[in-house]
Scaffold this motif. Sequence first.
Motif, PDB file in Angstrom:
ATOM      1  N   ASP A 185      43.872  24.325  80.114  1.00  0.00           N
ATOM      2  CA  ASP A 185      43.921  25.286  79.013  1.00  0.00           C
ATOM      3  C   ASP A 185      43.646  24.620  77.682  1.00  0.00           C
ATOM      4  N   SER A 186      42.754  25.227  76.915  1.00  0.00           N
ATOM      5  CA  SER A 186      42.574  24.767  75.545  1.00  0.00           C
ATOM      6  C   SER A 186      43.890  24.950  74.805  1.00  0.00           C
ATOM      7  N   GLY A 187      44.199  23.998  73.937  1.00  0.00           N
ATOM      8  CA  GLY A 187      45.428  24.090  73.157  1.00  0.00           C
ATOM      9  C   GLY A 187      46.634  23.506  73.852  1.00  0.00           C
ATOM     10  N   THR A 188      46.432  22.832  74.976  1.00  0.00           N
ATOM     11  CA  THR A 188      47.589  22.241  75.662  1.00  0.00           C
ATOM     12  C   THR A 188      47.409  20.745  75.875  1.00  0.00           C
TER      13      THR A 188
ATOM     14  N   MET B  78      31.469  16.398  73.761  1.00  0.00           N
ATOM     15  CA  MET B  78      32.026  17.153  72.652  1.00  0.00           C
ATOM     16  C   MET B  78      32.739  18.390  73.165  1.00  0.00           C
ATOM     17  N   CYS B  79      33.968  18.566  72.663  1.00  0.00           N
ATOM     18  CA  CYS B  79      34.764  19.698  73.120  1.00  0.00           C
ATOM     19  C   CYS B  79      34.291  20.977  72.459  1.00  0.00           C
ATOM     20  N   ARG B  80      34.120  21.999  73.275  1.00  0.00           N
ATOM     21  CA  ARG B  80      33.751  23.292  72.687  1.00  0.00           C
ATOM     22  C   ARG B  80      34.717  24.404  73.091  1.00  0.00           C
ATOM     23  N   ALA B  81      35.962  24.021  73.408  1.00  0.00           N
ATOM     24  CA  ALA B  81      36.964  25.031  73.766  1.00  0.00           C
ATOM     25  C   ALA B  81      37.637  25.595  72.508  1.00  0.00           C
ATOM     26  N   GLU B  82      38.496  26.582  72.714  1.00  0.00           N
ATOM     27  CA  GLU B  82      38.990  27.427  71.625  1.00  0.00           C
ATOM     28  C   GLU B  82      39.627  26.678  70.456  1.00  0.00           C
ATOM     29  N   ALA B  83      40.526  25.716  70.744  1.00  0.00           N
ATOM     30  CA  ALA B  83      41.210  25.045  69.633  1.00  0.00           C
ATOM     31  C   ALA B  83      40.194  24.315  68.763  1.00  0.00           C
ATOM     32  N   CYS B  84      39.219  23.717  69.397  1.00  0.00           N
ATOM     33  CA  CYS B  84      38.193  23.016  68.624  1.00  0.00           C
ATOM     34  C   CYS B  84      37.285  24.012  67.897  1.00  0.00           C
ATOM     35  N   GLN B  85      37.063  25.178  68.513  1.00  0.00           N
ATOM     36  CA  GLN B  85      36.302  26.229  67.819  1.00  0.00           C
ATOM     37  C   GLN B  85      36.993  26.625  66.518  1.00  0.00           C
ATOM     38  N   TYR B 119      35.418  21.084  78.065  1.00  0.00           N
ATOM     39  CA  TYR B 119      36.322  22.159  77.707  1.00  0.00           C
ATOM     40  C   TYR B 119      37.720  21.584  77.650  1.00  0.00           C
ATOM     41  N   CYS B 120      38.066  21.106  76.484  1.00  0.00           N
ATOM     42  CA  CYS B 120      39.369  20.542  76.141  1.00  0.00           C
ATOM     43  C   CYS B 120      39.533  19.100  76.618  1.00  0.00           C
ATOM     44  N   LEU B 121      39.900  18.277  75.664  1.00  0.00           N
ATOM     45  CA  LEU B 121      40.210  16.871  75.946  1.00  0.00           C
ATOM     46  C   LEU B 121      41.703  16.605  75.778  1.00  0.00           C
ATOM     47  N   GLY B 122      42.483  17.662  75.549  1.00  0.00           N
ATOM     48  CA  GLY B 122      43.918  17.478  75.335  1.00  0.00           C
ATOM     49  C   GLY B 122      44.214  16.869  73.981  1.00  0.00           C
ATOM     50  N   ASN B 123      43.294  17.042  73.051  1.00  0.00           N
ATOM     51  CA  ASN B 123      43.487  16.505  71.695  1.00  0.00           C
ATOM     52  C   ASN B 123      43.367  17.649  70.689  1.00  0.00           C
ATOM     53  N   CYS B 124      43.952  18.770  71.049  1.00  0.00           N
ATOM     54  CA  CYS B 124      43.722  20.030  70.339  1.00  0.00           C
ATOM     55  C   CYS B 124      44.473  20.153  69.030  1.00  0.00           C
ATOM     56  N   ALA B 125      45.345  19.184  68.715  1.00  0.00           N
ATOM     57  CA  ALA B 125      46.011  19.211  67.411  1.00  0.00           C
ATOM     58  C   ALA B 125      45.208  18.396  66.409  1.00  0.00           C
ATOM     59  N   PRO B 128      38.130  19.066  65.498  1.00  0.00           N
ATOM     60  CA  PRO B 128      37.373  19.014  66.752  1.00  0.00           C
ATOM     61  C   PRO B 128      37.469  17.634  67.421  1.00  0.00           C
ATOM     62  N   ALA B 129      37.474  17.650  68.741  1.00  0.00           N
ATOM     63  CA  ALA B 129      37.660  16.421  69.496  1.00  0.00           C
ATOM     64  C   ALA B 129      36.373  16.026  70.224  1.00  0.00           C
ATOM     65  N   ALA B 130      36.214  14.726  70.391  1.00  0.00           N
ATOM     66  CA  ALA B 130      35.055  14.212  71.116  1.00  0.00           C
ATOM     67  C   ALA B 130      35.447  12.950  71.863  1.00  0.00           C
TER      68      ALA B 130
HETATM   69  S1  FES Z   1      40.310  22.450  72.769  1.00  0.00           S
HETATM   70 FE1  FES Z   1      39.189  20.723  72.131  1.00  0.00          FE
HETATM   71  S2  FES Z   1      40.538  19.116  72.677  1.00  0.00           S
HETATM   72 FE2  FES Z   1      41.593  20.834  73.411  1.00  0.00          FE
END
Ligand code: FES
Lengths: 513, 160
Positions: A185-188, B78-85, B119-125, B128-130
């Motif tokens: 999940d994105s955000g986790t 490059m992350c393109r999931a929601e938090a990075c969006q 899709y997400c690297l677990g660095n969503c705080a 954008p993450a790469a």
């Molecule tokens: S959504 Fe980009 S690192 Fe989690």
Amino acid sequence: MSVKIFIPCDMAALSVGADAVAKAVEREIQERRLDAVVVRNGSRGMFWLEPLLEVETPKGRVAYGPMTPDAVPSLFEAGLLDGKQHALCLGLTEEIPYLKNQERLTFARCGIVDPLSLSDYISRDGYKGLQNALKMSAEKIVEEVTNSGLRGRGGAGFPTGIKWNTVLKAQGSQKYIVCNADEGDSGTFADRMIMEGDPFVLIEGMTIAGFAVGATQGYIYCRSEYPHAVKTLRRAISIAYENGYLGDNAAGSGKTFDLEVRMGAGAYICGEETSLLESLEGRRGQIRPKPPLPAIEGLFGKPTVVNNVISLATVPIILDKGADHYKNFGMGRSRGTLTIQLAGNIKYGGLVEKAFGLTLRQAIYDFGGGTATGKNLRAVQVGGPLGAYFPEKLLDTPLDYEAFAAKKGLVGHGGVVVFDETVNLAKQARFAMEFCAEESCGKCTPCRIGSTRGVETIDRIIKNEDRTKNLEVLNDLCEVMLDGSLCALGGLTPYPVLSAVEHFPEDFHGTTA
Amino acid sequence: MQVWNQERAVTIVQQLKELPGALLPILHALQEEFGYVDHSVVPAIADALNISKAEVHGTISFYHDFRHAPPGQHILKMCRAEACQSMGCDAVIEHVENRLGAKLGETTADGNFTLDAVYCLGNCALSPAAMLDGKPYGRVSTQVADFLIDDATRRGGQRG
Ligand code: FES
Ligand SMILES: Cc1cc2nc3c(=O)[nH]c(=O)nc-3n(C[C@H](O)[C@H](O)[C@H](O)COP(=O)(O)O)c2cc1C
Ligand code: SF4
């Protein structure tokens, strides 16, 4: 004794330069001939302060951050080893309100210990839960977990004790414990933080699970996007073997528990438990129809516990402090703590472990400090890519499985992704469909075809082609996906889509851009 | 990273074939060694695991991770999931695509970079993450992305 200086080796800390800070600190220690050592800890989960540096003083750990290598010499000039003042000084770490106002049970040690020090682990209550479990019958361990009210943290919130009981009662020459570390999940990032910051707690939790249900083999299925977690886990597992905590006569129990890490390969669907099992067996990650439940016929057809990292890593503290202690946190049927992950466009992003019941607003504003850009908040997606988009007016919803379900939302794995006013919800809805199309396992038509049609339909809506008719088409598509999908990827993708349409209609009807 | 060597590849297959559920570990090991999984190894895997070649092919193509051709010298994910969006990853990705002349999923003509979506690297705080050659980066603005690309280009040579 040497003074200890802590600099995280957590992947997020590394991503903003923790290694360079550690190197600069080592250099100062050497040049100044100081009696100090650098310890690489996990992260405390206050990511806006990373790289966070801490020094151990008689009053407790003193924190400095966010650090840069250039600031390191001045820190030593100021008297770092005595925890002296400096522009970057944050005072005693434990007194930082973000941390102080949390209830850290599962994360009690994360960011404090050296993740690969078994003696650190044991000196901070590690393996106490297992010691208690060794004095109990299998049934009693399962009962304790059931009584704690622990529900699976992977998303579905199924009671962990009930699942374990099914596996305990199932007949099988071989049983398995599988840890779901696919965290897609994105955000986790809670699973990642535990695996990198306190891996022994997961190993202990899985060992207890093994003893509770009679399983002798465990697998941790970790996503390949987490190479640091995989490496830390593998090293922690070898250390546990070397010290007799895994293998034959694990922890002096007279029983065997073996453990191995396996890596996923970039498929979101492999987070779904049956797809995960297919993948572990060496096949495409296609969903298996249920029944049979994995608890009855799981890995290689044998009774299998599949649990999320946080579920399993919470078991040791339940066995240590007792079911009642854990159960006393929380609200309604959501007992214990939720590891909330504040992510996206948020000022103070990080990990907040808190009893269930905190409202989304409290999480985002009291802890998170609002948006990072300083613009108005417009939407929040909780629970990953299958979670609904909430508008401002739903922010008072408490973080609780039932309360979220009542608002057609999802607590899921506890990820909270904040968007400011620049977000376009039609674009987000399109992404939800695109993601579903990309990640669909292909087994059923509503998901495979429906999501592709969904993308096309939203494109038409965005281009203002026959908006009213296409919104109806979108609605119908969502209905078919909701009703006709075999698993929650196809079955829940309509949630982000429909919530976007419901709460942000202006982004779908609005004047042409 | 070594160029494909069939003999070495078959040795890897033989070494791992006894593991329960050996296929993914084998594919990962091959990719770790050679950067991709050459289709010429499929019959050897099918033979070792006693499954059909179609099954091996099907599995390789199911997972996003496994490459069918050698990647560029550097791999930029490059992350393109929601938090990075929510922090503007789309604009950064577009910038990088233009700069490299390669889209997500492609390798540059000079073979220097492979650009991949994750899709997400677990660095969503710290979006954008790469990830560049296995190293994580947070708060990746267009400037940071440029710096990473320049730096990797200057280093040239092997990734790592
Ligand atoms: S959504 Fe980009 S690192 Fe989690
Ligand atoms: C599409 C999809 C993706 C999932 N991804 C994950 C995941 O990444 N991690 C996880 O623990 N559970 C995930 N789940 C839930 C698992 O199927 C399962 O419920 C969970 O692993 C059970 O463990 P728990 O009871 O401890 O939560 C996912 C489910 C679906 C439908
Ligand atoms: S809903 Fe999608 S992911 Fe789930 S089984 Fe059907 S095709 Fe596969």
